[in-house]
Design a protein around this motif. Structure first.
Motif, short mmCIF file in Angstrom:
data_model
loop_
_atom_site.label_atom_id
_atom_site.label_comp_id
_atom_site.label_asym_id
_atom_site.label_seq_id
_atom_site.Cartn_x
_atom_site.Cartn_y
_atom_site.Cartn_z
N VAL A 451 0.85 -1.20 0.00
CA VAL A 451 0.00 0.00 0.00
C VAL A 451 0.88 1.25 0.00
CG1 VAL A 451 -1.89 1.21 1.13
CG2 VAL A 451 -1.69 -1.25 1.40
N SER A 452 0.47 2.25 -0.76
CA SER A 452 1.16 3.55 -0.74
C SER A 452 0.13 4.66 -0.90
CB SER A 452 2.22 3.63 -1.85
OG SER A 452 1.61 3.43 -3.11
N ARG A 453 0.57 5.89 -0.63
CA ARG A 453 -0.34 7.05 -0.74
C ARG A 453 0.15 8.00 -1.82
NH1 ARG A 453 -2.84 9.31 4.92
NH2 ARG A 453 -2.97 7.34 6.04
N MET A 454 -0.82 8.74 -2.38
CA MET A 454 -0.51 9.76 -3.38
C MET A 454 -1.43 10.95 -3.13
SD MET A 454 1.85 9.50 -5.55
CE MET A 454 2.58 10.75 -6.54
N GLU A 455 -0.98 12.15 -3.49
CA GLU A 455 -1.78 13.35 -3.21
C GLU A 455 -3.04 13.42 -4.06
OE1 GLU A 455 1.42 13.31 -3.56
OE2 GLU A 455 2.31 14.24 -1.78
N ASN A 456 -2.93 13.10 -5.33
CA ASN A 456 -4.10 13.12 -6.22
C ASN A 456 -3.78 12.33 -7.48
OD1 ASN A 456 -2.54 14.94 -7.81
ND2 ASN A 456 -3.36 16.68 -6.69
N ILE A 457 -4.79 12.13 -8.31
CA ILE A 457 -4.62 11.35 -9.54
C ILE A 457 -3.71 12.07 -10.53
CG2 ILE A 457 -6.64 12.32 -10.73
CD1 ILE A 457 -5.56 8.61 -10.78
N HIS A 458 -3.66 13.40 -10.45
CA HIS A 458 -2.83 14.19 -11.36
C HIS A 458 -1.35 13.89 -11.14
CE1 HIS A 458 -6.59 16.22 -10.34
NE2 HIS A 458 -6.60 16.71 -11.56
N PHE A 459 -0.93 13.87 -9.87
CA PHE A 459 0.47 13.57 -9.56
C PHE A 459 0.79 12.11 -9.87
CE2 PHE A 459 0.93 17.08 -6.08
CZ PHE A 459 0.81 18.03 -7.07
N LEU A 460 -0.15 11.23 -9.58
CA LEU A 460 0.07 9.80 -9.84
C LEU A 460 0.32 9.56 -11.33
CD1 LEU A 460 0.03 6.83 -8.85
CD2 LEU A 460 -2.44 6.84 -9.29
N TYR A 461 -0.52 10.14 -12.17
CA TYR A 461 -0.38 9.95 -13.61
C TYR A 461 0.90 10.61 -14.13
CZ TYR A 461 -1.64 10.10 -18.59
OH TYR A 461 -1.65 9.96 -19.95
N TYR A 462 1.20 11.79 -13.61
CA TYR A 462 2.40 12.53 -14.02
C TYR A 462 3.66 11.70 -13.72
CZ TYR A 462 5.42 16.65 -14.62
OH TYR A 462 6.37 17.55 -15.06
N LEU A 463 3.76 11.21 -12.49
CA LEU A 463 4.94 10.42 -12.10
C LEU A 463 5.01 9.10 -12.85
CD1 LEU A 463 4.97 11.08 -8.26
CD2 LEU A 463 6.60 11.93 -9.95
N TYR A 464 3.83 8.50 -13.10
CA TYR A 464 3.82 7.24 -13.85
C TYR A 464 4.39 7.44 -15.26
CZ TYR A 464 2.07 3.66 -16.96
OH TYR A 464 1.98 2.70 -17.94
N LYS A 465 3.98 8.51 -15.95
CA LYS A 465 4.45 8.75 -17.31
C LYS A 465 5.94 9.05 -17.34
CE LYS A 465 2.21 8.50 -20.40
NZ LYS A 465 1.77 7.32 -21.17
N ILE A 466 6.45 9.71 -16.30
CA ILE A 466 7.88 10.01 -16.24
C ILE A 466 8.71 8.73 -16.03
CG2 ILE A 466 9.67 11.12 -14.83
CD1 ILE A 466 7.74 13.44 -14.41
N HIS A 467 8.20 7.84 -15.16
CA HIS A 467 8.95 6.62 -14.82
C HIS A 467 8.37 5.36 -15.48
CE1 HIS A 467 11.18 8.91 -11.83
NE2 HIS A 467 10.04 9.36 -11.34
N GLU A 468 7.59 5.55 -16.52
CA GLU A 468 6.84 4.44 -17.13
C GLU A 468 7.74 3.26 -17.51
OE1 GLU A 468 3.48 3.84 -20.66
OE2 GLU A 468 4.56 5.75 -20.45
N LYS A 469 8.93 3.55 -18.06
CA LYS A 469 9.81 2.49 -18.53
C LYS A 469 10.39 1.67 -17.38
CE LYS A 469 11.12 4.91 -22.77
NZ LYS A 469 12.24 5.52 -23.53
N GLN A 470 10.35 2.22 -16.17
CA GLN A 470 10.93 1.51 -15.02
C GLN A 470 9.87 0.80 -14.17
OE1 GLN A 470 13.12 5.37 -14.17
NE2 GLN A 470 14.49 3.90 -13.18
N ILE A 471 8.62 0.82 -14.61
CA ILE A 471 7.55 0.17 -13.86
C ILE A 471 7.20 -1.16 -14.54
CG2 ILE A 471 5.14 0.33 -13.15
CD1 ILE A 471 5.54 3.33 -12.84
N VAL A 472 7.38 -2.24 -13.79
CA VAL A 472 7.13 -3.59 -14.29
C VAL A 472 6.16 -4.29 -13.34
CG1 VAL A 472 8.15 -5.80 -14.91
CG2 VAL A 472 9.43 -3.69 -15.32
N ASP A 473 5.09 -4.83 -13.88
CA ASP A 473 4.07 -5.53 -13.08
C ASP A 473 3.56 -4.66 -11.92
OD1 ASP A 473 4.32 -7.75 -14.70
OD2 ASP A 473 5.88 -8.65 -13.46
N GLY A 474 3.46 -3.36 -12.16
CA GLY A 474 2.91 -2.45 -11.15
C GLY A 474 3.90 -1.97 -10.11
N HIS A 475 5.18 -2.36 -10.23
CA HIS A 475 6.20 -1.97 -9.25
C HIS A 475 7.32 -1.19 -9.94
CE1 HIS A 475 4.71 -4.31 -5.79
NE2 HIS A 475 4.30 -5.17 -6.71
N PHE A 476 7.87 -0.21 -9.21
CA PHE A 476 9.02 0.54 -9.70
C PHE A 476 10.26 -0.32 -9.55
CE2 PHE A 476 12.54 3.48 -9.42
CZ PHE A 476 12.25 4.45 -10.36
#
Length: 533
Positions: A451-476
């Motif tokens: 479990v982890s926390r995020m401030e809002n969906i905007h930050f979650l999506y922003y960070l996901y797109k920046i680190h997208e290539k390093q996320i595998v099976d839902g984990h960084f």
């Protein structure tokens, strides 16, 4: 001003007038709005959407109500970085909206000729100069969605949810709008919450039931008679905790040190009591909505089949998709819930989350209820029970028994015994500032979840797109040799050691990987016998 009562000094708004004022206030916003006002307007729009049965709109507006001030600061910081990199950006940012306006309203050839004759002969040179300031690239969606504007809409919201990793379960907990926010200090109105909106942006059963993101309103601040309200107890506990820590610097003898640890133990026990009340009295069966997606998809299909069989066998012909969705989540989580929690939640699902129009048609109001209700939970249990019986042609008690029997099959049977400790994918919690002090991650139902926390969906999506290539099976995914130290809140680690210093700062997203790497080194050193505790 026919709605103005000169004798009471109050304005009584009709529903259409109220909606017009709300929509004007909500949509006529500046590029960087006032955070609290923006959040309040979005919460009100979410309530209107939920009352009209628009679940997607409700979830979208609630997502917009999260951390608006922090989001404004992020937009400002992003703009400042762009200006630092491109000195002409301020000029181009003024030119672009004017160009968009001209392109959206083309003029005729005759008007164009008149304009060209009116201006000097140097218009071509001026046009060439202006073209050098033109912004040719449109920023990607994750940057545009961070801003406040037309790009923030239901369609883009759902597009974002379809792009994030399928393994993630994204859940938002939101406090309802409270007008006292404008009248009272934070210390007073923050304890007035009596319900919360629990929104499921992504969930294991949403697609199977053919549903958009959904929201349910559940009771909050529930406590037994004679006990302090949960919010009051938590803030009192935290105040004592901060005071104890502040006084720790003055401990100069064994007796004071012992008193310090006694107080710490007392605070720990009180916090455990808060968590217990949250789990047993407050959330109850609704805690099932906080669970992550099952790694073993066969278990999920078995749960769906059990619910479908119960619906078919008992003839729940008018059960809505939303009700089926809530029942699937509840039945899946019943191994970790008590029978009372399960039955209470089944009752609310069957009575409060059915088709509102069907309920209005058969409702025969008692003296305390009215057909003009906004949400079904405003009706008494007696009226809701009669409505259920009229719609389904059998009693509410029989309906509860039907799904309770299904829950017992899962709870006590061998076929789905693996559900209790089944491996699950990550849960990401987005928590309202008025609720984020509660230790949601420590709830028993989340014991086996990442479990982890995020401030809002905007930050979650922003960070996901920046680190997208390093996320595998839902984990960084990151290297495991970049750590310096590990936080040990549970006193589970007993080895102290030194790690090589970092050559350069690492991004914040590597925190989990750092901890994993440190734990690996702890185990390796303990096996070699070179640990020093």
């Amino acid at each position: 001003m026919e709605d103005f009562d000169v004798f009471t000094d109050e304005i009584k708004f009709t529903k259409p007038l109220y909606k017009n004022i709300l929509h004007k206030y909500a949509y006529d916003i500046p590029a960087t709005p006032n955070g609290p006002n923006y959040q309040s307007s979005r919460k009100l729009l979410a309530e209107e959407s939920l009352a009209s049965g628009d679940d997607a709109g409700c979830a979208f507006y609630l997502s917009e109500a999260m951390s608006a001030t922090l989001r404004t600061m992020a937009v400002y910081r992003d703009e400042q970085q762009k200006l630092a990199q491109d000195k002409l950006r301020k000029i181009t940012s003024f030119i672009k909206p004017v160009k968009d306006l001209i392109d959206a309203n083309p003029i005729s050839k005759t008007e164009e000729k008149l304009l060209l004759d009116f201006f000097s002969n140097d218009t071509d040179d001026i046009t060439d100069i202006l073209n050098t300031f033109e912004i040719n690239e449109e920023p990607p969606l994750h940057r545009r969605y961070l801003n406040f504007g037309s790009v923030n809409n239901v369609d883009n919201f759902q597009k974002i949810l379809s792009e994030i990793p399928k393994e993630w379960t994204v859940i938002q907990l939101t406090a309802p709008y409270n007008p006292n926010e404008n009248l009272k200090p934070l210390e007073e109105y923050r304890t007035e919450i009596n319900s919360i909106y629990l929104s499921l942006f992504t969930n294991d059963y949403l697609e199977d039931c053919g549903l958009p993101p959904i929201t349910v309103n559940i009771p909050a601040n529930v406590h037994k008679e004679g006990e302090d309200p949960l919010f009051k107890e938590l803030y009192s506990l935290l105040g004592e905790n901060y005071k104890t820590i502040d006084n720790a610097q003055f401990l100069n003898n064994k007796r004071l040190v012992q008193n310090y640890w006694n107080k710490r133990e007392d605070i720990d026990l009180r916090m455990k009591s808060v968590i217990n009340v949250m789990d047993k009295e407050w959330l109850g069966g609704w805690g099932s909505l906080l669970t992550g997606k099952l790694v073993d998809k066969d278990l999920k299909q078995k749960v769906i089949q059990l619910v479908d069989n119960t619906i078919t066998d008992w003839g729940f012909i008018k059960l809505t998709k939303k009700q089926k969705f809530l029942l699937c989540n509840l039945i899946e989580s019943c191994p970790t819930l008590s029978s009372q929690q399960i039955k209470s939640c089944i009752r609310r699902i069957l009575t409060e989350h059915g088709n509102t129009e069907d309920i209005r048609k058969v409702l025969k109001c008692c003296e305390n209820c009215t057909k003009e209700f906004k949400f079904t939970n405003e009706l008494c249990l007696k009226c809701l029970s009669k409505c259920f019986e009229s719609i389904h042609n059998f009693t509410l008690v029989d309906g509860i028994k039907a799904f309770s029997a299904t829950a017992n099959l899962v709870k006590d049977g061998d076929e789905l015994s693996a559900l209790k400790k089944a491996k699950r994918h990550p849960v990401i919690l987005i928590v309202d500032e008025l609720l984020d002090t509660f230790p949601w991650e420590t709830l028993p139902i989340l014991n086996h979840h990442p479990v982890s926390r995020m401030e809002n969906i905007h930050f979650l999506y922003y960070l996901y797109k920046i680190h997208e290539k390093q996320i595998v099976d839902g984990h960084f995914v990151a290297k495991c040799d970049v750590g310096r130290y590990v936080i040990n809140p549970g006193n589970l680690l007993h080895f102290a050691f030194d790690l090589e210093p970092l050559e350069e700062p690492r991004p914040h997203g590597e925190a989990d990987a750092i901890i994993r790497g440190v734990l690996v080194q702890v185990v390796e050193r303990s096996h070699r016998g070179d640990s020093h505790s």
